[in-house]
Design a protein around this motif. Structure first.
Motif, mmCIF file in Angstrom:
data_model
loop_
_atom_site.group_PDB
_atom_site.id
_atom_site.type_symbol
_atom_site.label_atom_id
_atom_site.label_comp_id
_atom_site.label_asym_id
_atom_site.label_seq_id
_atom_site.Cartn_x
_atom_site.Cartn_y
_atom_site.Cartn_z
ATOM 1 N N ALA A 54 0.775 -0.985 -0.002
ATOM 2 C CA ALA A 54 -0.035 0.082 0.226
ATOM 3 C C ALA A 54 0.847 1.296 0.042
ATOM 4 O O ALA A 54 1.862 1.240 0.532
ATOM 5 C CB ALA A 54 -0.941 0.040 1.065
ATOM 6 N N VAL A 55 0.368 2.311 -0.554
ATOM 7 C CA VAL A 55 1.129 3.599 -0.765
ATOM 8 C C VAL A 55 0.387 4.733 -0.234
ATOM 9 O O VAL A 55 -0.686 4.675 -0.312
ATOM 10 C CB VAL A 55 1.789 3.813 -2.207
ATOM 11 C CG1 VAL A 55 2.650 2.785 -2.640
ATOM 12 C CG2 VAL A 55 0.587 3.690 -3.114
ATOM 13 N N GLY A 86 5.766 3.804 0.990
ATOM 14 C CA GLY A 86 4.956 2.681 1.303
ATOM 15 C C GLY A 86 4.297 3.066 2.750
ATOM 16 O O GLY A 86 4.717 3.756 3.523
ATOM 17 N N THR A 87 2.925 2.532 2.953
ATOM 18 C CA THR A 87 2.162 2.558 3.989
ATOM 19 C C THR A 87 2.790 1.607 5.041
ATOM 20 O O THR A 87 2.786 0.239 4.815
ATOM 21 C CB THR A 87 0.906 2.126 3.791
ATOM 22 O OG1 THR A 87 0.279 3.174 2.966
ATOM 23 C CG2 THR A 87 0.141 2.333 5.286
ATOM 24 N N PHE A 88 3.442 2.064 6.354
ATOM 25 C CA PHE A 88 4.049 1.186 6.890
ATOM 26 C C PHE A 88 3.125 -0.081 7.512
ATOM 27 O O PHE A 88 1.989 0.104 7.889
ATOM 28 C CB PHE A 88 4.560 1.858 8.542
ATOM 29 C CG PHE A 88 5.380 1.264 9.405
ATOM 30 C CD1 PHE A 88 6.798 0.714 8.980
ATOM 31 C CD2 PHE A 88 4.822 0.485 10.441
ATOM 32 C CE1 PHE A 88 7.452 -0.069 9.936
ATOM 33 C CE2 PHE A 88 5.469 -0.386 11.354
ATOM 34 C CZ PHE A 88 6.724 -0.623 11.154
ATOM 35 N N GLY A 89 3.784 -1.379 7.622
ATOM 36 C CA GLY A 89 2.798 -2.447 7.893
ATOM 37 C C GLY A 89 2.415 -2.935 6.727
ATOM 38 O O GLY A 89 1.577 -4.166 6.977
ATOM 39 N N GLN A 90 2.393 -2.397 5.670
ATOM 40 C CA GLN A 90 1.966 -2.910 4.196
ATOM 41 C C GLN A 90 2.806 -3.097 3.353
ATOM 42 O O GLN A 90 2.586 -2.354 2.065
ATOM 43 C CB GLN A 90 0.582 -2.379 3.835
ATOM 44 C CG GLN A 90 -0.455 -2.399 5.089
ATOM 45 C CD GLN A 90 -1.905 -1.640 4.389
ATOM 46 O OE1 GLN A 90 -2.164 -0.566 4.910
ATOM 47 N NE2 GLN A 90 -2.401 -2.132 3.421
ATOM 48 N N PRO A 91 4.000 -3.991 3.445
ATOM 49 C CA PRO A 91 4.832 -3.882 2.266
ATOM 50 C C PRO A 91 4.269 -4.928 1.179
ATOM 51 O O PRO A 91 3.311 -5.696 1.438
ATOM 52 C CB PRO A 91 6.039 -4.539 3.097
ATOM 53 C CG PRO A 91 5.462 -5.306 4.229
ATOM 54 C CD PRO A 91 4.269 -4.604 4.545
ATOM 55 N N SER A 92 4.830 -4.791 -0.112
ATOM 56 C CA SER A 92 4.697 -5.757 -0.897
ATOM 57 C C SER A 92 5.137 -7.285 -0.777
ATOM 58 O O SER A 92 5.972 -7.363 -0.035
ATOM 59 C CB SER A 92 5.030 -5.178 -2.417
ATOM 60 O OG SER A 92 4.413 -4.024 -2.738
ATOM 61 N N THR A 93 4.430 -8.110 -1.501
ATOM 62 C CA THR A 93 4.884 -9.553 -1.687
ATOM 63 C C THR A 93 5.360 -10.057 -2.750
ATOM 64 O O THR A 93 5.856 -10.954 -3.198
ATOM 65 C CB THR A 93 3.945 -10.444 -1.181
ATOM 66 O OG1 THR A 93 2.688 -10.446 -1.975
ATOM 67 C CG2 THR A 93 3.383 -10.454 0.391
ATOM 68 N N SER A 94 4.996 -9.152 -4.116
ATOM 69 C CA SER A 94 5.493 -9.209 -5.384
ATOM 70 C C SER A 94 5.529 -8.141 -6.133
ATOM 71 O O SER A 94 4.835 -7.026 -5.587
ATOM 72 C CB SER A 94 4.599 -10.172 -5.743
ATOM 73 O OG SER A 94 3.330 -9.640 -6.233
ATOM 74 N N ASN A 95 6.226 -8.075 -7.076
ATOM 75 C CA ASN A 95 6.360 -6.678 -7.752
ATOM 76 C C ASN A 95 5.105 -6.328 -8.690
ATOM 77 O O ASN A 95 4.250 -7.187 -9.213
ATOM 78 C CB ASN A 95 7.390 -7.265 -9.213
ATOM 79 C CG ASN A 95 7.977 -5.720 -9.698
ATOM 80 O OD1 ASN A 95 7.440 -4.849 -9.458
ATOM 81 N ND2 ASN A 95 8.884 -6.034 -10.664
ATOM 82 N N ASP A 97 2.449 -5.397 -7.085
ATOM 83 C CA ASP A 97 0.990 -5.684 -6.247
ATOM 84 C C ASP A 97 0.488 -4.473 -6.046
ATOM 85 O O ASP A 97 -0.628 -4.586 -4.953
ATOM 86 C CB ASP A 97 1.331 -6.762 -5.547
ATOM 87 C CG ASP A 97 2.212 -6.395 -4.132
ATOM 88 O OD1 ASP A 97 2.429 -5.019 -3.822
ATOM 89 O OD2 ASP A 97 2.425 -7.156 -3.378
ATOM 90 N N VAL A 98 0.842 -3.269 -6.183
ATOM 91 C CA VAL A 98 0.130 -2.066 -5.746
ATOM 92 C C VAL A 98 0.406 -1.028 -6.917
ATOM 93 O O VAL A 98 1.316 -1.279 -7.724
ATOM 94 C CB VAL A 98 0.651 -1.406 -4.443
ATOM 95 C CG1 VAL A 98 2.001 -0.946 -4.537
ATOM 96 C CG2 VAL A 98 -0.256 -0.062 -4.206
ATOM 97 N N LYS A 99 -0.762 -0.536 -7.347
ATOM 98 C CA LYS A 99 -0.788 0.441 -8.647
ATOM 99 C C LYS A 99 -1.112 1.765 -8.130
ATOM 100 O O LYS A 99 -1.835 2.030 -7.116
ATOM 101 C CB LYS A 99 -1.893 0.037 -9.728
ATOM 102 C CG LYS A 99 -1.696 -1.319 -10.246
ATOM 103 C CD LYS A 99 -2.573 -1.164 -11.494
ATOM 104 C CE LYS A 99 -4.042 -1.697 -11.021
ATOM 105 N NZ LYS A 99 -4.825 -1.834 -12.299
#
Length: 409
Positions: A54-55, A86-95, A97-99
């Motif tokens: 999340a951003v 990035g929103t702390f606590g919500q990192p990505s798991t794959s390239n 995965d957030v737009k």
């Protein structure tokens, strides 16, 4: 109408990675079709995939972040800056995965996929994250013929004085980790170095699917298909590692995290963590990782040191120790060896060698530090001071482009 979104002020896919630190971005109209005014109001929003990153956004280099941002964008094609993080606590798991989506009214006029790329606890990686990491690591090694040999050679006699038993221990290893991480990202940009938190059980790490399982002789075994099964260093295949503790538990001897963070508010006292917990984490094993000259022959070395760096990062945040000019942030001693003073460049990235000077190694493997399209720091030949303000807290230009899953900005 169409707009272009630039992440880290670039349209390159390799630049579409963010951390907890603000990343400079730009937006511009590339096709003004349908616009009847010199400017348009564009609303940008982060859209996350399931379990994705999340951003957040803000319009300038300071101020509060929000989940959406509305910008006035010229239809002439001129760019308008903004910042995302990035929103702390919500990192990505794959390239991807957030737009970031851009809309004029209800009409989608542009979007770009990106990744909140963060260093995570190795024991909590998804299987896909784990597999991408070990695949990139094995490829960097290339059965002993790859670029990894330089990183192995950086950590051998007679080079150890460049990085140990002096104030530069933590900054040097921060640059070392980053150099290796960027080489891995050149192979797979979705990879970030994970850390082995050695004061907690990490049974998922010491398995045949990940970093291997030690047999009675200390030979590390992998499942068929694990790319690390072909690991080779110094022309010798395999990894020697004998845990002195049940791998379902944490090693008993290294200092716990809370104790480490309580080593004092001054870097001069905190850096004693080089002995404990760092040293005792190494000596919780027999085999390669037990001794500094052979430790880097084991991939576990980098996960161990990633946790050491995480502890420093956590201590820095706890005590506000990001300003290189503050004596509390670094133990700058005029009498320290070259490479351990605040304004010294660090070997091997500075390329300084000598066949006669005992304070200089005879070779400098690896060349300059690997670059990134996301950030400019710490430079090709980093100084000790360049590795302190790693989030860009004091100076935005010092952001080194990495963050930890449990260390807020």
């Amino acid at each position: 109408m169409d707009v272009e979104l630039q992440i880290n002020n670039s349209i390159a896919p390799e630049a579409r990675f963010v951390t907890w630190s603000p990343s400079p971005c730009r937006i511009r109209v590339t096709n003004p079709s349908g616009a009847n005014t010199p400017t348009v109001s564009v609303k940008i929003t982060g859209v996350s995939a399931a379990n994705g990153g999340a951003v957040r956004f803000r319009s300038g280099p300071t101020g509060a972040f929000a989940s959406t941002l509305t910008l006035t964008v010229p239809t002439s094609g001129a760019t308008v800056p903004f910042f995302t993080a990035g929103t702390f606590g919500q990192p990505s798991t794959s390239n991807g995965d957030v737009k970031i989506e851009a809309r004029v009214g209800n009409t989608l006029v542009g979007s770009v996929g990106l990744m909140v790329r963060i260093r995570k606890n190795a024991s909590k990686l998804t299987n896909a994250e784990r597999d991408r990491f070990i695949a990139a690591f094995a490829k960097l090694n290339n059965q002993g013929l790859g670029r990894y040999s330089d990183f192995n050679n950086m950590h051998k006699v007679p080079n150890l004085s460049q990085a140990h038993a002096a104030p530069g221990f933590l900054p040097w290893h921060r640059a070392y980790l980053l150099d290796l991480e960027r080489e891995l990202q050149a192979l797979d940009p979705s990879v970030a170095l994970p850390y082995w938190r050695f004061d907690q059980p990490a049974p998922n790490v010491f398995t045949r699917d990940f970093l291997g399982e030690s047999d009675a002789n200390g030979t590390v075994k992998f499942r068929n298909g694990n790319p690390l099964e072909f690991w080779k260093t110094d022309s010798t295949p395999g990894i020697s590692r004998t845990p002195d503790f049940p791998v379902s538990q944490a090693p008993p001897n290294p200092m716990k995290e809370a104790q480490t963070l309580a080593l004092g508010t001054q870097f001069r006292t905190f850096r004693s963590m080089e002995g404990d917990p760092h040293g005792l984490a190494h000596t919780s094993f027999g085999g390669f990782i037990h001794d500094p000259p052979t430790a880097a022959k084991d991939p576990l070395f980098f996960l161990l040191h990633c946790n050491v760096d995480r502890l420093w990062a956590k201590w820095q945040r706890q005590n506000g120790r990001f300003d290189p000019a503050a004596t509390s942030s670094f133990d700058d001693r005029p009498g320290s060896r070259p490479g351990h003073r605040l304004n010294d460049t660090m070997w091997p990235w500075n390329g300084i060698t000598s066949a006669t000077d005992p304070t200089r190694p005879p070779t400098a493997p690896g060349g300059s530090l690997a670059t990134s399209l996301c950030v400019g720091a710490p430079g090709l030949q980093p100084r000790v001071r360049d590795c302190i303000d790693y989030l860009g807290t004091v100076n935005a230009g010092s952001n080194m482009g990495f963050g930890y899953d449990d260390v807020q900005i």
